[in-house]
Scaffold this active site. Structure first.
Site, PDB file in Angstrom:
ATOM      1  N   ARG A   1      59.788  18.974 -15.908  1.00  0.00           N
ATOM      2  CA  ARG A   1      58.553  19.091 -16.685  1.00  0.00           C
ATOM      3  C   ARG A   1      58.742  20.041 -17.856  1.00  0.00           C
ATOM      4  NH1 ARG A   1      54.972  23.130 -17.002  1.00  0.00           N
ATOM      5  NH2 ARG A   1      55.997  24.226 -15.304  1.00  0.00           N
ATOM      6  N   ARG A   2      59.284  21.211 -17.590  1.00  0.00           N
ATOM      7  CA  ARG A   2      59.495  22.181 -18.656  1.00  0.00           C
ATOM      8  C   ARG A   2      60.555  21.693 -19.652  1.00  0.00           C
ATOM      9  NH1 ARG A   2      59.218  27.243 -14.453  1.00  0.00           N
ATOM     10  NH2 ARG A   2      57.007  27.765 -14.751  1.00  0.00           N
TER      11      ARG A   2
ATOM     12  N   ARG B   1      57.317  32.578   2.468  1.00  0.00           N
ATOM     13  CA  ARG B   1      58.693  32.759   2.011  1.00  0.00           C
ATOM     14  C   ARG B   1      58.946  34.250   1.765  1.00  0.00           C
ATOM     15  NH1 ARG B   1      58.705  29.132  -3.059  1.00  0.00           N
ATOM     16  NH2 ARG B   1      60.898  29.743  -3.225  1.00  0.00           N
TER      17      ARG B   1
ATOM     18  N   ARG C   1      68.449  28.764 -11.388  1.00  0.00           N
ATOM     19  CA  ARG C   1      67.731  28.833 -10.122  1.00  0.00           C
ATOM     20  C   ARG C   1      67.633  30.278  -9.670  1.00  0.00           C
ATOM     21  NH1 ARG C   1      67.987  25.099  -6.375  1.00  0.00           N
ATOM     22  NH2 ARG C   1      66.316  26.364  -5.493  1.00  0.00           N
TER      23      ARG C   1
ATOM     24  N   VAL D   1      62.175  34.955  -9.468  1.00  0.00           N
ATOM     25  CA  VAL D   1      61.735  35.304 -10.817  1.00  0.00           C
ATOM     26  C   VAL D   1      62.633  36.404 -11.390  1.00  0.00           C
ATOM     27  CG1 VAL D   1      59.875  36.387 -12.139  1.00  0.00           C
ATOM     28  CG2 VAL D   1      59.345  34.601 -10.468  1.00  0.00           C
TER      29      VAL D   1
ATOM     30  N   THR E   1      66.296  26.222 -17.347  1.00  0.00           N
ATOM     31  CA  THR E   1      65.194  25.770 -16.491  1.00  0.00           C
ATOM     32  C   THR E   1      65.707  24.662 -15.588  1.00  0.00           C
ATOM     33  OG1 THR E   1      62.941  24.871 -16.392  1.00  0.00           O
ATOM     34  CG2 THR E   1      64.333  24.089 -18.193  1.00  0.00           C
TER      35      THR E   1
ATOM     36  N   LYS F   1      51.736  24.527  -6.484  1.00  0.00           N
ATOM     37  CA  LYS F   1      52.578  23.583  -7.224  1.00  0.00           C
ATOM     38  C   LYS F   1      53.790  23.146  -6.404  1.00  0.00           C
ATOM     39  CE  LYS F   1      55.318  27.025  -9.792  1.00  0.00           C
ATOM     40  NZ  LYS F   1      56.620  26.670  -9.247  1.00  0.00           N
ATOM     41  N   ASP F   2      54.172  23.915  -5.364  1.00  0.00           N
ATOM     42  CA  ASP F   2      55.302  23.553  -4.508  1.00  0.00           C
ATOM     43  C   ASP F   2      54.886  22.665  -3.334  1.00  0.00           C
ATOM     44  OD1 ASP F   2      57.050  25.097  -6.028  1.00  0.00           O
ATOM     45  OD2 ASP F   2      56.696  26.889  -4.816  1.00  0.00           O
TER      46      ASP F   2
ATOM     47  N   CYS G   1      57.097  16.953  -6.938  1.00  0.00           N
ATOM     48  CA  CYS G   1      57.128  18.216  -7.684  1.00  0.00           C
ATOM     49  C   CYS G   1      58.306  18.286  -8.644  1.00  0.00           C
ATOM     50  CB  CYS G   1      57.139  19.396  -6.718  1.00  0.00           C
ATOM     51  SG  CYS G   1      58.584  19.472  -5.651  1.00  0.00           S
TER      52      CYS G   1
ATOM     53  N   ARG H   1      66.100  35.088 -12.342  1.00  0.00           N
ATOM     54  CA  ARG H   1      66.134  34.269 -13.558  1.00  0.00           C
ATOM     55  C   ARG H   1      65.983  35.125 -14.817  1.00  0.00           C
ATOM     56  NH1 ARG H   1      61.856  29.787 -12.338  1.00  0.00           N
ATOM     57  NH2 ARG H   1      61.334  31.078 -10.525  1.00  0.00           N
TER      58      ARG H   1
END
Length: 263
Positions: free
Chosen positions: A130-131, A10, A148, A151, A126, A82-83, A241, A154
């Protein structure tokens, strides 16, 4: 003549760092090898106006790379583990899982508040169920709002866009040298990470023995054991996920310990 591998990634700064990290490790392990980065923009990167669970979970950040890998236009692809969906697509395999960085989540609050002393009803950004679930378990008064982007985006949105705080992976902040933006690190009792968080998965064609042999040099066995346990936990619960499922495996003295949480 140098041997060349085409590595799909990516385009975000974090993804490019991760791909470059794997490329450098492979070139160090195999003198004469050159790894060329091939950038991709995935569906998950293009669709930023909706929360992740609304646009689908599995494969949002990986499908386009997997299609080119299967077609032979790439030799390998690097993903945040994790993705990556827990089931390998037909014809593909995880040739390596790199040594994991710090798997915890960081708390980012421009005003300097901790989670405990954040004002009642504060807005936390978020898009991770999960978070969000784990935050509300500790602070049910909080308002959770989707956020979204990359990093860096955000962090900027949290400072200027109507959010009081957000949660980001420690590994991502550290890799981008942005740990100064973190107010603190959330302890594991409060925030257990996503399965595979902070580990990188190197995907290859299952029948490509040449590339598989080269990539195996960057595999880290203890990390693989730990994250495979986490991913089996996720699979057994039927979660993707986007599910509010957290897990952390650790290997110590030959023993594997797995801690999981379902919210």
């Amino acid at each position: 003549m140098a041997e060349i591998l085409r590595l799909g990634t990516r385009t975000s700064a974090l993804a490019m760092w991760q791909a470059s990290h794997v490329a450098r490790a492979l070139e160090a392990a195999w003198p004469g090898l050159h790894v060329a980065l091939v950038p991709f923009v995935t569906k998950g990167d293009r669709t930023l106006d909706k929360p992740l669970p609304e646009i689908g979970g599995k494969g949002l950040f990986t499908q386009e790379l997997e299609e080119d890998l299967l077609a032979g236009r790439l030799d390998l692809a690097v993903h945040s583990l994790k993705d990556l969906p827990t089931a390998d697509p037909d014809g593909l395999a995880l040739g390596a899982i790199t040594e994991r960085a710090d798997p915890r989540d960081a708390w980012v609050c421009p005003a300097g508040h901790s989670l405990a002393d954040l004002p009642e009803g504060a807005v936390v950004g978020t898009s991770s169920l999960r978070r969000a679930s784990q935050l509300l378990r500790v602070r049910p008064d909080l308002t959770i709002r989707s956020i979204r982007g990359k990093v860096e985006t955000r962090i900027e949105k949290t400072a200027t866009g109507g959010y009081d705080a957000t949660v980001l992976a420690v590994a991502g902040l550290a890799r981008l040298k942005r740990m100064d933006d973190a107010t603190g690190i959330l302890d594991l009792d409060t925030m257990l990470p996503a399965p595979g968080q902070a580990a990188l998965g190197v995907q290859v064609r299952a029948d490509d023995d040449r590339v598989g042999r080269l990539v195996a040099s960057v595999d880290h066995a203890p990390t693989r054991q730990a994250v495979e346990a986490e991913r089996h936990f996720l699979t057994a619960l039927g979660g993707g996920c986007s599910a509010p499922i957290a897990a952390l495996g650790t290997v110590d003295g030959g023993r594997l310990h797995l801690r999981g949480r379902v919210c």
